[in-house]
Design a protein around this motif. Structure first.
Motif, PDB file in Angstrom:
ATOM      1  N   ALA A  65       0.834  -1.209   0.000  1.00  0.00           N
ATOM      2  CA  ALA A  65       0.000   0.000   0.000  1.00  0.00           C
ATOM      3  C   ALA A  65       0.868   1.257   0.000  1.00  0.00           C
ATOM      4  CB  ALA A  65      -0.929  -0.019   1.213  1.00  0.00           C
ATOM      5  N   ARG A  66       1.966   1.238   0.775  1.00  0.00           N
ATOM      6  CA  ARG A  66       2.854   2.394   0.853  1.00  0.00           C
ATOM      7  C   ARG A  66       3.522   2.659  -0.492  1.00  0.00           C
ATOM      8  NH1 ARG A  66       5.715   0.750   5.108  1.00  0.00           N
ATOM      9  NH2 ARG A  66       4.109   1.440   6.554  1.00  0.00           N
ATOM     10  N   ALA A  67       3.947   1.576  -1.170  1.00  0.00           N
ATOM     11  CA  ALA A  67       4.587   1.741  -2.480  1.00  0.00           C
ATOM     12  C   ALA A  67       3.594   2.276  -3.504  1.00  0.00           C
ATOM     13  CB  ALA A  67       5.156   0.404  -2.939  1.00  0.00           C
ATOM     14  N   ALA A  68       2.330   1.812  -3.435  1.00  0.00           N
ATOM     15  CA  ALA A  68       1.313   2.289  -4.381  1.00  0.00           C
ATOM     16  C   ALA A  68       1.025   3.776  -4.167  1.00  0.00           C
ATOM     17  CB  ALA A  68       0.038   1.468  -4.224  1.00  0.00           C
ATOM     18  N   GLU A  69       0.960   4.202  -2.880  1.00  0.00           N
ATOM     19  CA  GLU A  69       0.717   5.624  -2.594  1.00  0.00           C
ATOM     20  C   GLU A  69       1.854   6.489  -3.110  1.00  0.00           C
ATOM     21  OE1 GLU A  69       0.165   5.948   1.572  1.00  0.00           O
ATOM     22  OE2 GLU A  69      -1.749   4.837   1.586  1.00  0.00           O
ATOM     23  N   ALA A  70       3.064   5.946  -3.086  1.00  0.00           N
ATOM     24  CA  ALA A  70       4.220   6.695  -3.569  1.00  0.00           C
ATOM     25  C   ALA A  70       4.380   6.582  -5.083  1.00  0.00           C
ATOM     26  CB  ALA A  70       5.481   6.214  -2.873  1.00  0.00           C
ATOM     27  N   LEU A  71       3.427   5.925  -5.721  1.00  0.00           N
ATOM     28  CA  LEU A  71       3.442   5.716  -7.181  1.00  0.00           C
ATOM     29  C   LEU A  71       4.646   4.888  -7.641  1.00  0.00           C
ATOM     30  CD1 LEU A  71       2.287   9.261  -8.418  1.00  0.00           C
ATOM     31  CD2 LEU A  71       0.895   7.256  -7.854  1.00  0.00           C
ATOM     32  N   ASP A  72       5.207   4.117  -6.707  1.00  0.00           N
ATOM     33  CA  ASP A  72       6.308   3.207  -7.062  1.00  0.00           C
ATOM     34  C   ASP A  72       5.683   1.852  -7.419  1.00  0.00           C
ATOM     35  OD1 ASP A  72       8.568   1.699  -7.354  1.00  0.00           O
ATOM     36  OD2 ASP A  72       9.502   2.284  -5.457  1.00  0.00           O
ATOM     37  N   PHE A  73       5.127   1.809  -8.636  1.00  0.00           N
ATOM     38  CA  PHE A  73       4.322   0.643  -9.030  1.00  0.00           C
ATOM     39  C   PHE A  73       5.177  -0.621  -9.232  1.00  0.00           C
ATOM     40  CE2 PHE A  73       1.858   4.347 -10.646  1.00  0.00           C
ATOM     41  CZ  PHE A  73       0.808   4.238  -9.750  1.00  0.00           C
ATOM     42  N   GLU A  74       6.444  -0.446  -9.591  1.00  0.00           N
ATOM     43  CA  GLU A  74       7.309  -1.615  -9.763  1.00  0.00           C
ATOM     44  C   GLU A  74       7.533  -2.313  -8.419  1.00  0.00           C
ATOM     45  OE1 GLU A  74      11.809  -2.738 -11.400  1.00  0.00           O
ATOM     46  OE2 GLU A  74      10.937  -0.758 -11.806  1.00  0.00           O
ATOM     47  N   ARG A  75       7.812  -1.480  -7.376  1.00  0.00           N
ATOM     48  CA  ARG A  75       8.001  -2.061  -6.043  1.00  0.00           C
ATOM     49  C   ARG A  75       6.698  -2.649  -5.530  1.00  0.00           C
ATOM     50  NH1 ARG A  75       8.562   0.196  -0.632  1.00  0.00           N
ATOM     51  NH2 ARG A  75       8.026   2.243  -1.486  1.00  0.00           N
ATOM     52  N   ALA A  76       5.574  -1.985  -5.797  1.00  0.00           N
ATOM     53  CA  ALA A  76       4.269  -2.481  -5.364  1.00  0.00           C
ATOM     54  C   ALA A  76       3.956  -3.823  -6.022  1.00  0.00           C
ATOM     55  CB  ALA A  76       3.178  -1.464  -5.692  1.00  0.00           C
ATOM     56  N   ALA A  77       4.348  -3.980  -7.296  1.00  0.00           N
ATOM     57  CA  ALA A  77       4.101  -5.239  -8.002  1.00  0.00           C
ATOM     58  C   ALA A  77       4.903  -6.372  -7.385  1.00  0.00           C
ATOM     59  CB  ALA A  77       4.449  -5.076  -9.484  1.00  0.00           C
ATOM     60  N   ARG A  78       6.159  -6.054  -6.929  1.00  0.00           N
ATOM     61  CA  ARG A  78       6.972  -7.093  -6.280  1.00  0.00           C
ATOM     62  C   ARG A  78       6.306  -7.558  -4.982  1.00  0.00           C
ATOM     63  NH1 ARG A  78      11.460  -3.836  -7.732  1.00  0.00           N
ATOM     64  NH2 ARG A  78      11.670  -3.136  -5.560  1.00  0.00           N
ATOM     65  N   TYR A  79       5.775  -6.595  -4.214  1.00  0.00           N
ATOM     66  CA  TYR A  79       5.081  -6.969  -2.974  1.00  0.00           C
ATOM     67  C   TYR A  79       3.800  -7.741  -3.268  1.00  0.00           C
ATOM     68  CZ  TYR A  79       8.198  -4.179  -0.050  1.00  0.00           C
ATOM     69  OH  TYR A  79       9.295  -3.696   0.632  1.00  0.00           O
TER      70      TYR A  79
END
Length: 613
Positions: free
Chosen positions: A216-230
């Motif tokens: 959720a934190r990565a998605a809020e920061a628009l870091d979609f690559e990191r969010a996809a890994r999680y």
């Protein structure tokens, strides 16, 4: 060892708990057992009127010596018995049929900076082991998840003692945060290892919650690559959780042992359940059950799973162990497991409810695996057919060599010259058909003439007895041995028998009428079959040669005594087992041997006692 010496040992057995080892005349361990009272248990084997099973009667018939080890308690005796059986595998004990080593995931928590890797060796080294994984799919899934979520070091440095000067490539590509050179605090690294241990131990709830927060934190920061890994890691956690959720028994920690039996073969299954989740399954197959009861299989399974493997077998003990039936040493096993765990481990047999259904599930697993093993054995036999067809093609044989005989010659500098003939039927040894030969010709170490004699005698005997003629004869040696064997077959009118020789140095195959040798790939199943037959023939011939050499050495001292001919020599060796034992016997014991008087007994002892031992 003489009978009198064995009787002396039996008369002086201690009335203490311990382990006993029965041995034959050559010192080979036949059987290992444990006893609350060594005196009572060991003597019971030899008591008159005992209604022993055929297997036990055969064991007693072979016993010529025994050793005993006294310990402090019956529980210690059970533990020592399990370890000794594992080490020596005596033929009259129940045998572990397949000691296949399944992989484990090892976390070296005993190290300051732990590692995570796959191993098939379990050691009492303080590490945490997860498995065994009889199906490698879940193991790969768990390792992939760990790689995706965590930056575990892959190096093998003994940190911090062997710290490198600079971080390796893994640091630069983001796979490791270089705790080796202090770029990641050790406390932070160990907290990461604690999470890994929790995942492998089936406790995924806390880790799952943290991954969801990070995603959720990565998605809020628009870091979609990191969010996809999680997201992918979360999917992996959920897959592990789904697999483990199959057995949710009110969140308990149990080991459940099930067994199945088919004649002298058996199977045991251990299901490891932690927090109500099935983490893994361990399987062992047993044979040589014969006249043993079902409780013997259960005893063998429990001691194998917990006591025959060192301390690592008790490194992650549950609250309770569930079994399908009682067995004699149940209370002792409970005592040992409780001591190892430092808390109560309850070993019991459920009679109703969810726990009974777990035992029934483990029994079903064991039955299925035993049936599956029988099918696999059939498939192994089917694969043997493939090897035979390949051998037929490689040697250009007219028929599939289902009946194969292999010959070898062995001697000691030209003396005790012997030959062997071992038979393989459908690619497997047929030991009842093995034959050995003492060379009659007086030509010393002439292997060619010895091989001709052995081949001629073997095939002539087969013809006389009306037995099937082998499809292929394999000769251990090169062109010379092959030519001698071919001449012997031609002399008795069997030159149509397929013939080849296998030379040891380069594993070259020589064929009759073909000048150049045939070379098969080292990985060829056909070559491996020929090598197995050659090695077996070599082993059998050497064994006979050693026996003759030993007999000659033993008999030579007795033959020097006036009045002691071959018949009396055999009688003494049959009664006492060795010349040394004859020398240690009394006049009365020797005089009791058929053909001996007290006068002759004294003569034997006077002669032997003049010699140095």
């Amino acid at each position: 060892m003489s009978t009198s010496t064995l009787q002396t040992k039996l008369q002086h057995l201690p009335n203490r708990p311990g382990v006993y080892l029965f041995k034959d005349g050559e010192g080979t361990i036949l059987y290992i057992g444990k006893a609350k009272s060594l005196r009572a248990r060991v003597r019971s084997y030899f008591a008159r009127g005992q209604d022993h099973s055929p297997k036990t009667r055969e064991l007693v018939r072979r016993i010529e010596d025994l050793d005993t080890i006294v310990v402090g308690s019956e529980a210690e005796a059970l533990l020592l018995e399990a370890n000794l059986i594992k080490a020596h595998r005596p033929r009259f004990n129940i045998q572990l049929r397949d000691d296949k080593r399944y992989p484990y995931i090892k976390v070296t928590v005993q190290e300051p900076v732990p590692r995570v890797f796959v191993t098939r060796m379990l050691l009492n080294d303080g590490a945490r082991y997860f498995g065994p994984y009889t199906d490698v799919g879940p193991m790969r899934q768990a390792l992939e998840l760990i790689k995706r979520l965590y930056t575990v070091r892959s190096c093998r440095y003994d940190l911090p003692a062997e710290a490198p000067a600079r971080p390796c490539l893994d640091y630069h590509i983001g796979r490791c945060l270089a705790p080796c050179v202090g770029l990641q605090p050790v406390e932070e690294y160990r907290a990461m290892i604690d999470e890994i241990v929790a995942i492998l131990g089936g406790r995924t709830a806390e880790v799952k919650a943290r991954v969801e927060e990070e995603m959720a934190r990565a998605a809020e920061a628009l870091d979609f690559e990191r969010a996809a890994r999680y997201r992918d890691a979360l999917a992996g956690l959920e897959a592990i959780e789904r697999r483990q959720r199959m057995l949710d028994v009110r969140g308990g920690d149990q080991d459940v042992i099930g067994t199945a039996r088919d004649g002298d073969r058996g199977c045991a299954v251990l299901l490891r359940i932690r927090d109500g989740k099935l983490l893994g399954r361990e399987v062992d197959f047993f044979e040589n059950l014969d006249d043993e009861g079902d409780d013997a299989l259960l005893t063998a399974a429990v001691t194998r799973f917990y006591l025959g493997r060192g301390d690592y077998g008790t490194s992650d003990l549950p609250q309770e162990v569930l079994l399908g039936d009682e067995f004699e040493d149940l209370a002792l096993v409970e005592e040992l497991l409780t001591s190892a765990a430092g808390r109560r481990v309850h070993v019991h047999v459920p009679r109703r409810g969810d726990k009974l259904r777990l035992v029934e599930l483990a029994d079903q697993n064991a039955r299925h695996l035993l049936e599956e093993r029988a099918v696999l054995d059939e498939s192994v036999r089917a694969r043997a057919d493939d090897d035979l067809y390949e051998l037929q093609e490689a040697l250009e044989l007219k028929v599939v060599p289902r009946l194969l005989v292999c010959f070898d010659i062995s001697h000691t500098q030209g003396s005790e010259v012997v030959g062997s003939a071992v038979v393989f039927e459908n690619g497997e040894p047929s030991k009842a058909e093995y034959r050995r030969f003492k060379i009659r010709g007086d030509w010393g170490n002439d292997d060619f003439r010895s091989m001709a004699e052995v081949v001629g005698r073997y095939f002539s005997r087969r013809v006389e007895e009306g037995k099937p003629i082998p499809d292929l004869a394999v000769i251990d040696g090169g062109k010379g041995q092959l030519g001698a064997a071919a001449a012997a077959l031609q002399a008795i009118g069997l030159d149509q028998v397929a013939l080849c020789s296998l030379a040891k140095r380069e594993e070259e195959i020589y064929l009759v009428g073909r000048a150049a040798p045939l070379r098969l790939p080292r990985t060829s199943p056909a070559l491996r079959l020929l090598q197995r037959a050659r090695n077996e023939a070599h082993r059998f011939a050497i064994g006979y040669n050693r026996k003759l050499r030993k007999n000659r050495t033993l008999s030579s001292r007795l033959s020097e005594i006036p009045g002691i001919g071959p018949t009396r020599q055999r009688a003494l060796l049959s009664r006492f087992g060795s010349v040394r034992a004859v020398a240690a016997a009394s006049v009365e014991e020797i005089a009791a041997v058929p053909g001996f008087s007290e006068k002759l007994a004294r003569q034997v002892l006077d002669h032997l006692n003049r010699q140095s031992w």
